[in-house]
Design a protein around this motif. Sequence first.
Motif, PDB file in Angstrom:
ATOM      1  N   GLN A 439      26.001  69.565  68.760  1.00  0.00           N
ATOM      2  CA  GLN A 439      25.354  68.419  68.133  1.00  0.00           C
ATOM      3  C   GLN A 439      23.951  68.806  67.671  1.00  0.00           C
ATOM      4  OE1 GLN A 439      25.066  65.114  70.779  1.00  0.00           O
ATOM      5  NE2 GLN A 439      24.769  63.643  69.128  1.00  0.00           N
ATOM      6  N   CYS A 440      23.678  68.457  66.431  1.00  0.00           N
ATOM      7  CA  CYS A 440      22.328  68.685  65.906  1.00  0.00           C
ATOM      8  C   CYS A 440      21.345  67.716  66.568  1.00  0.00           C
ATOM      9  CB  CYS A 440      22.337  68.486  64.385  1.00  0.00           C
ATOM     10  SG  CYS A 440      20.678  68.481  63.666  1.00  0.00           S
ATOM     11  N   GLN A 441      20.236  68.238  67.012  1.00  0.00           N
ATOM     12  CA  GLN A 441      19.293  67.414  67.764  1.00  0.00           C
ATOM     13  C   GLN A 441      18.241  66.745  66.876  1.00  0.00           C
ATOM     14  OE1 GLN A 441      19.636  67.064  71.333  1.00  0.00           O
ATOM     15  NE2 GLN A 441      21.580  67.909  70.629  1.00  0.00           N
ATOM     16  N   MET A 442      18.095  67.251  65.662  1.00  0.00           N
ATOM     17  CA  MET A 442      17.029  66.761  64.799  1.00  0.00           C
ATOM     18  C   MET A 442      17.419  65.472  64.092  1.00  0.00           C
ATOM     19  SD  MET A 442      14.273  68.471  64.798  1.00  0.00           S
ATOM     20  CE  MET A 442      13.423  68.395  63.217  1.00  0.00           C
ATOM     21  N   ASN A 443      18.584  65.551  63.508  1.00  0.00           N
ATOM     22  CA  ASN A 443      19.015  64.450  62.680  1.00  0.00           C
ATOM     23  C   ASN A 443      19.212  63.202  63.519  1.00  0.00           C
ATOM     24  OD1 ASN A 443      20.299  62.897  60.676  1.00  0.00           O
ATOM     25  ND2 ASN A 443      20.843  64.840  59.689  1.00  0.00           N
ATOM     26  N   PRO A 455      24.985  78.793  69.121  1.00  0.00           N
ATOM     27  CA  PRO A 455      24.420  79.135  67.818  1.00  0.00           C
ATOM     28  C   PRO A 455      22.918  79.434  67.936  1.00  0.00           C
ATOM     29  CG  PRO A 455      24.932  76.796  67.967  1.00  0.00           C
ATOM     30  CD  PRO A 455      25.249  77.373  69.292  1.00  0.00           C
ATOM     31  N   LYS A 456      22.473  80.445  67.173  1.00  0.00           N
ATOM     32  CA  LYS A 456      21.046  80.788  67.209  1.00  0.00           C
ATOM     33  C   LYS A 456      20.234  79.751  66.464  1.00  0.00           C
ATOM     34  CE  LYS A 456      21.478  85.696  68.018  1.00  0.00           C
ATOM     35  NZ  LYS A 456      21.986  86.899  67.373  1.00  0.00           N
ATOM     36  N   LYS A 457      20.832  79.267  65.389  1.00  0.00           N
ATOM     37  CA  LYS A 457      20.122  78.314  64.558  1.00  0.00           C
ATOM     38  C   LYS A 457      21.056  77.170  64.219  1.00  0.00           C
ATOM     39  CE  LYS A 457      18.790  79.244  60.230  1.00  0.00           C
ATOM     40  NZ  LYS A 457      18.228  79.998  59.103  1.00  0.00           N
ATOM     41  N   CYS A 461      20.412  71.341  60.374  1.00  0.00           N
ATOM     42  CA  CYS A 461      19.022  71.095  60.001  1.00  0.00           C
ATOM     43  C   CYS A 461      18.231  72.397  59.873  1.00  0.00           C
ATOM     44  CB  CYS A 461      18.340  70.184  61.020  1.00  0.00           C
ATOM     45  SG  CYS A 461      18.116  70.963  62.623  1.00  0.00           S
ATOM     46  N   GLY A 462      18.781  73.467  60.481  1.00  0.00           N
ATOM     47  CA  GLY A 462      18.098  74.747  60.368  1.00  0.00           C
ATOM     48  C   GLY A 462      16.897  74.899  61.283  1.00  0.00           C
ATOM     49  N   LYS A 463      16.597  73.862  62.045  1.00  0.00           N
ATOM     50  CA  LYS A 463      15.385  73.923  62.859  1.00  0.00           C
ATOM     51  C   LYS A 463      15.680  73.795  64.352  1.00  0.00           C
ATOM     52  CE  LYS A 463      13.076  71.314  59.256  1.00  0.00           C
ATOM     53  NZ  LYS A 463      12.713  69.934  58.978  1.00  0.00           N
ATOM     54  N   CYS A 464      16.511  72.829  64.710  1.00  0.00           N
ATOM     55  CA  CYS A 464      16.624  72.451  66.122  1.00  0.00           C
ATOM     56  C   CYS A 464      17.442  73.448  66.931  1.00  0.00           C
ATOM     57  CB  CYS A 464      17.262  71.078  66.243  1.00  0.00           C
ATOM     58  SG  CYS A 464      19.053  71.124  66.013  1.00  0.00           S
TER      59      CYS A 464
END
Length: 737
Positions: A439-443, A455-457, A461-464
């Motif tokens: 799960q993406c943490q930013m969005n 995943p490393k990135k 979002c490319g950031k979290c």
Amino acid sequence: MGSGILYIMEIPSKFKKPYNPKKTEKRIYRLWEKSGYFNPDKLKIKKSSYRRKQRSKNYCIVIPPPNITGSLHMGHALNSFIQDILVRTKRMQGCKALWVPGTDHAGIATQNVVEKELKKVNLTRFDLGREKFIKEVWKWKRKYGNIILNQLKKIGCSCDWSRKRFTLDKNYIKAVNEAFLHYYKKGWIYRGERLINWCPRCKTSLSDLELEYKEEKTNLWYIKYPLAKSSKYIVVATTRPETMLGDTAVAVNPQDKRYKNLIGKKVILPLTNRNIPIIADKLVDMEFGTGAVKVTPAHDPVDFEIAQRHKLPILKIIDEEGKMTGEIPEKYKGIYINDCRKKIINDLQKENLFKKIEPYAHKIPICYRCGTVIQPLINKQWFLKMDKLAQMAKKAVKQRKIKFYPKKWEKIYFDWLNNIKDWCISRQIWWGHRLPIWQCQMNPKEKYFLSFKKPKKCPICGKCKPEQIPDVLDTWFSSALWPFAVLGWPLRAKDIKNFYPTDVLVTARDIINLWVARMIFSSLELIRKIPFRDVIIHATILTKEGKRMSKSKGTGIDPLELVDEYGADAVRFGLIYQYTDLQDIRFSEENIKMAQKFCNKIWNATRFVLMSEPSRICTNIEYLYKPTKIKNLTSADKRILQQLKTTIKKVNKDIENYRFGKAAHILYDFFWHKFCDKYIEASKKQNTKETKEILGYVLLTSLKLLHPFMPFLTEEIYQNLPLKKKELLMIEKWPET
RNA sequence: GCGCGUAUAGCUCAGUGGUUAGAGCAUCCGUUUCACAUACGGAAGGUCGUUGGUUCGAAUCCAACUACGCGCACCA
């Protein structure tokens, strides 16, 4: 190829005493294991008329993997005997016969067992945390997880232990991931908010098939719901008054004349003073209660369906702990459902809102692993789309590519597939295959992606730093891959090439849909092949009184205690002797006693053959197979040879058609009444050379036919026969007719 | 509620249209001469769940009912 007659002066001394299974079984099992012939790679393919009838030179059965929490019960015993009879027969008939053993990690069941252990020292899994808890489960598995497999050895199962598998092995995890990826790519896996079955004790969702039902004696409460702007009211009947706090409508049948002019009007929901509409829906049964039903979309499957159709709001008022929650009056918040029910009843009574209360009995769903009452509630879960998979599964059985024995069980299979709903595959437990979803943490919106590694990135979002979702897969998701995963899929393994599809699956009726159906569609979708050609559904073993055998009720019989008392062969033969196509077998120990006597009868008949004067037996196996050189036959000689031939044919046919009980009856009747009672008696009078040879021939042939049913005894006798070229009865050539 | 299964000797079960319905166990009687007393010989024991139907003939096929078991259900 001479006659090869060996004159022996003395019979082996062990034959002077009755057969002793205890002194024999362990030694014989070691002999088999040492030979390596449980592994089909070590077997030489033999020329045989039976082998030619076989679809390929290989024969394969995968065991229904017992749970690592399991210990052998009568059901397992019967199940295993059938598989062993088939594998042993095929092995003797010249096939490379493989029986793959293994165990299932059994998510909820195992987790519950370890949680119980923790409870003894006043700990919960939450005290330990996920990582430590899983370590504890592995520890438990290493200690107890192989018990049941060792028990299978005691009853003579000829599994290839070098191929033993476990559903959480490294390679098995690969198979689960591969399957998940496949469905994910097809877009068949999705996250959705649905009404699901929730076990408040296990704290997880459950599929419909994981529910059991128990009778509950309760009341049907008739509650008055006052109409808005009126002094009148509409009466609804319910077994769960506390759920009224989550009502968002009252529904009536559109055909119901009593309520026709009320449709579209509003009622004031008591205790909350919310206004909710009266709607019409065809799902409402006019006959039941008052014909008006309160609609609680968040906590009832039918109400949920009605709510979706009418776009009603969905109010969640029960949480995952089984406590009241949400937009409800303060005084009900945070209390358990049962307490809340009492309060609500009390409060409604105070306001004189009961029309009447009548006693009512119905069945309520409970958790199949812990027996706790299930709460239907609204929840976000992961689902697998079932429409296409169900179609495939139906087609394979309809086209007779897969056959059920007895055929009647196909109905249960079709009934389920015809009414299939999407499969809720996520569970909120810790022991199992974790969903490879992150799960993406930013969005702020919920965005997910699939990855088998950390995943490393974040690809979204490319950031979290994305986090893996905590859920694990339904145990049955991994079990559904069993027949091909154990043979090496998704790798291009030799075993898949040689042994897939497997020949037969042997199991009990209670997992036809839970497991068998899911293996069928998984295999058809993932490797485009059926997983097995035949499905044998064997009977359930009940007590003599017709009750379910259960450990907790003390009605269970431990097959290993029977083995201890009567010997494994007696238990095997006695149980198989009772085998029928019926749905139930009432177990009677008398049959085991009968089989024990039969073992001894075979033992004693051997003694007679060995000591018959002059003491001799054919030593040349080839010679014994076809006693063509025997001339001057008496009518008794001819009769027994003819009867033996008939017996071989009948036994072949019955094993081929999975009529194991019948085969056992025929063998019993032939050996005892035709061979012992008639022929041995006749042989005493006609003391000819031919007679001695026929005695040896019939004995040896009978041992072969009996071997799949009573392997220890027959192997032990065989090992003590004065035969020249002797290996193991286990790999002897099956009698030809 | 719908569907499936079962009902045969005291017990567990065979037996699917054709002479006096079978087995194992249990019961009773007899037998220890040399494969086996965990054996052998013999006896007793059944209106084949109930009722009706089809048939020259039914435990067997059909229908209804009763009892028990199982599965499914939209069990409010």
